[in-house]
Motif scaffolding. Structure first.
Motif, mmCIF file in Angstrom:
data_model
loop_
_atom_site.group_PDB
_atom_site.id
_atom_site.type_symbol
_atom_site.label_atom_id
_atom_site.label_comp_id
_atom_site.label_asym_id
_atom_site.label_seq_id
_atom_site.Cartn_x
_atom_site.Cartn_y
_atom_site.Cartn_z
ATOM 1 N N GLU A 10 0.838 -1.213 0.000
ATOM 2 C CA GLU A 10 0.000 0.000 0.000
ATOM 3 C C GLU A 10 0.868 1.257 0.000
ATOM 4 O O GLU A 10 0.507 2.273 -0.573
ATOM 5 N N ARG A 11 2.028 1.177 0.648
ATOM 6 C CA ARG A 11 2.965 2.303 0.618
ATOM 7 C C ARG A 11 3.463 2.536 -0.820
ATOM 8 O O ARG A 11 3.555 3.671 -1.280
ATOM 9 N N ASP A 12 3.742 1.454 -1.538
ATOM 10 C CA ASP A 12 4.184 1.595 -2.923
ATOM 11 C C ASP A 12 3.062 2.163 -3.796
ATOM 12 O O ASP A 12 3.314 2.908 -4.747
ATOM 13 N N ILE A 13 1.817 1.790 -3.453
ATOM 14 C CA ILE A 13 0.675 2.331 -4.195
ATOM 15 C C ILE A 13 0.569 3.837 -3.940
ATOM 16 O O ILE A 13 0.349 4.619 -4.872
ATOM 17 N N ASN A 61 11.848 5.789 -5.209
ATOM 18 C CA ASN A 61 12.118 4.343 -5.243
ATOM 19 C C ASN A 61 11.015 3.512 -4.590
ATOM 20 O O ASN A 61 11.171 2.332 -4.358
ATOM 21 N N LEU A 62 9.898 4.177 -4.268
ATOM 22 C CA LEU A 62 8.776 3.445 -3.666
ATOM 23 C C LEU A 62 7.492 3.742 -4.423
ATOM 24 O O LEU A 62 6.509 4.194 -3.856
ATOM 25 N N ALA A 63 7.509 3.558 -5.723
ATOM 26 C CA ALA A 63 6.322 3.865 -6.529
ATOM 27 C C ALA A 63 6.014 2.698 -7.455
ATOM 28 O O ALA A 63 6.693 2.478 -8.450
ATOM 29 N N TYR A 64 5.017 1.932 -7.072
ATOM 30 C CA TYR A 64 4.584 0.829 -7.936
ATOM 31 C C TYR A 64 3.206 0.391 -7.458
ATOM 32 O O TYR A 64 3.021 0.117 -6.274
ATOM 33 N N PHE A 65 2.259 0.373 -8.362
ATOM 34 C CA PHE A 65 0.905 -0.058 -7.991
ATOM 35 C C PHE A 65 0.923 -1.574 -7.896
ATOM 36 O O PHE A 65 0.722 -2.263 -8.877
ATOM 37 N N THR A 98 -12.805 0.743 -8.278
ATOM 38 C CA THR A 98 -11.982 1.912 -8.630
ATOM 39 C C THR A 98 -10.500 1.589 -8.465
ATOM 40 O O THR A 98 -9.672 1.987 -9.293
ATOM 41 N N THR A 99 -10.170 0.892 -7.384
ATOM 42 C CA THR A 99 -8.767 0.542 -7.153
ATOM 43 C C THR A 99 -8.248 -0.336 -8.291
ATOM 44 O O THR A 99 -7.134 -0.136 -8.781
ATOM 45 N N ALA A 100 -9.079 -1.293 -8.713
ATOM 46 C CA ALA A 100 -8.652 -2.194 -9.788
ATOM 47 C C ALA A 100 -8.430 -1.401 -11.086
ATOM 48 O O ALA A 100 -7.415 -1.593 -11.770
ATOM 49 N N ILE A 101 -9.343 -0.488 -11.400
ATOM 50 C CA ILE A 101 -9.209 0.287 -12.647
ATOM 51 C C ILE A 101 -7.971 1.189 -12.570
ATOM 52 O O ILE A 101 -7.146 1.223 -13.493
ATOM 53 N N MET A 102 -7.843 1.898 -11.439
ATOM 54 C CA MET A 102 -6.679 2.783 -11.300
ATOM 55 C C MET A 102 -5.390 1.984 -11.334
ATOM 56 O O MET A 102 -4.391 2.403 -11.933
ATOM 57 N N GLY A 103 -5.416 0.822 -10.713
ATOM 58 C CA GLY A 103 -4.222 -0.026 -10.688
ATOM 59 C C GLY A 103 -3.823 -0.468 -12.082
ATOM 60 O O GLY A 103 -2.653 -0.402 -12.452
#
Lengths: 388, 68
Positions: free
Chosen positions: A44-47, A69-73, A178-183
């Motif tokens: 969730e932090r990466d999200i 360095n902490l950005a990945y859905f 929404t989370t799935a679509i945004m992801g």
């Protein structure tokens, strides 16, 4: 005879624990960071990073800010939400429901996340770290249990966040969908930020389709089995119910056996030393207190971070708010330097990294806030009720 | 009678736990989710009660606990 009964009764929880352990090993083998095959807080932090809510690790170069360095859905989260949702629809358990102190839940979620990021992991990563031979996680476990026991004390005294009410299916489905679509949009690179492949730890990742499938399976099993890391200790203490805690133990055993078989101890075990474990702070006091927050807060919320995700997938909007609070908490943790960094040992013997001064202040503040919420929602409610 | 509708676990089980301390012969519990049905049933069975579950309208359940 009794043993057979136990397995018969709790096979689904045990299976879930086994599958979570296997998924953690597999995802780590395929690219996820060390001892982080499966960690709800880290994911969730990466999200939060992927959505640009924090820019941890980003550097300014020639008028431009690089991606941190902490950005990945993390696709595992999408998988868990959808897996739980599909299972709940199949078993007719999907229901829009909520309205039980949403604002308090938001802040409790944020507090739990900050505690988890001081320790560097949710309860799930804590047991995966134990199974990976990280002694810091055992100290975290101590704090976690103490935190749950404090939560149990207030639950026994009548702590409640009040009743939830029926809501529309749209309200229940809004967050997982929404989370799935945004992801998916983030994974396709249409929106959001993504740490470059190979940059640790956000760029350490298993192939997205395997991550999503692992999430789907864990989400579906978690929905059916009610798997919960906090519920295990809580039910054992309160009701002498040992099913959920057996699932908890199953994750440790699976990861321990898996790491031994895969020969991971050579590189990660590090002779059972505190310093130098994969993405782990060696500050024992703050590890203990960070996980105490996670245990206490999650006990009040009624479930660990994984359970909150699964409930959000079932249409529980209170849990959805909790997850949103956790993502906000992750952003706060990195924007205000509350999160710990990995402790590493330099050649001259000095230890760098670990917990931060800001993190220490946050931990104490959150413990005070948890005490206030616990006391008010336990004792003042009784007074309100009596006056009615 | 215990009305635990709208409450999520572990609260319904805590309410039942408190009520069975007085060892009533019969106890009626209302809940509105299957997790609570499962948890209350398991707790009751482990504490000397048989449980009859009836699904009411609108995803609500009535559990009748009878002392063995």
């Amino acid at each position: 005879m009794k043993k057979e009964g136990f397995f018969k009764k709790y096979w689904l929880v045990l299976l879930t624990g086994f599958v979570v352990g296997v998924a953690a090993l597999l995802l780590q083998k395929l690219g996820n960071p060390g001892n982080m095959g499966f960690c709800i807080a880290c994911f969730e932090r990466d999200i939060a990073g992927a959505l640009g809510l924090h820019t941890a690790g980003a550097k300014v170069a020639e008028d431009a800010i690089s991606v941190g360095n902490l950005a990945y859905f993390r696709p595992e989260i999408i998988g868990i939400l959808l897996g739980s949702m599909l299972m709940a629809i199949c078993t007719k358990e999907f229901k829009g429901k909520g309205g039980s102190s949403p604002v308090l839940r938001f802040f409790l979620g944020a507090g739990v996340m900050i505690g988890a990021l001081v320790f560097l992991g949710c309860p799930l990563r804590m047991v995966i770290r134990i199974g990976g031979g990280d002694p810091n996680a055992l100290i975290g476990l101590g704090g976690f249990i103490v935190g749950i026991l404090i939560g149990v004390f207030f639950l026994k005294k009548g702590f409640t966040l009040n009743r939830a009410y029926k809501q529309s299916s749209l309200e229940g489905a809004a967050f997982p969908i929404t989370t799935a679509i945004m992801g998916l949009l983030c994974l396709l690179g249409i929106i959001g930020l993504m740490t470059a492949e190979g940059v640790k730890p956000g760029g350490s990742r298993a192939p997205w389709y395997i991550a999503i499938i692992a999430g789907l399976i864990v989400g579906a099993l978690g929905q059916k089995s009610r798997f919960c890391m906090v519920g295990g200790v809580r039910d054992a203490v309160m009701f002498k119910e040992f099913g959920l805690i057996a699932g908890f133990g199953m994750v440790i055993l699976t990861v321990l056996a898996g790491n031994a078989i895969l020969g991971n101890f050579g590189e990660t075990y590090k002779g059972f030393k505190l310093v130098g474990q994969p993405i782990a702070s060696a500050d024992w006091l703050w590890n203990f207190l960070g996980m105490a927050i996670v245990g206490w807060g999650s006990a009040l919320l009624g479930g660990c971070p994984l359970r909150q995700l699964v409930l959000a997938g079932e249409g529980n909007s209170d849990s959805a708010i909790t997850v949103i609070g956790m993502i906000a908490g992750a952003a706060l943790a990195h924007n205000f330097k509350l999160a710990s960094g990995a402790s590493t040992l330099a050649d001259d013997g000095t230890v760098t990294g670990g917990s931060t001064p800001n993190g220490h202040i946050a931990v104490i503040a959150i413990l005070v806030l948890l005490a206030i919420v616990s006391v008010v929602c336990t004792f003042c409610k009784k007074k309100e009720k009596a006056e009615q | 009678m215990i009305d635990a509708r709208g409450l999520s676990c572990p609260l319904p089980v805590i309410m039942v736990q408190k009520a069975v301390k007085d060892k009533p012969d019969k106890l009626e519990v209302y809940v509105d989710n299957q997790t609570a049905v499962g948890n209350v049933t398991r707790f009751a069975n482990n504490n000397g009660y048989d449980v009859a579950v009836k699904e009411l309208e609108d995803d609500e359940y009535s559990l009748v606990l009878t002392k063995r």
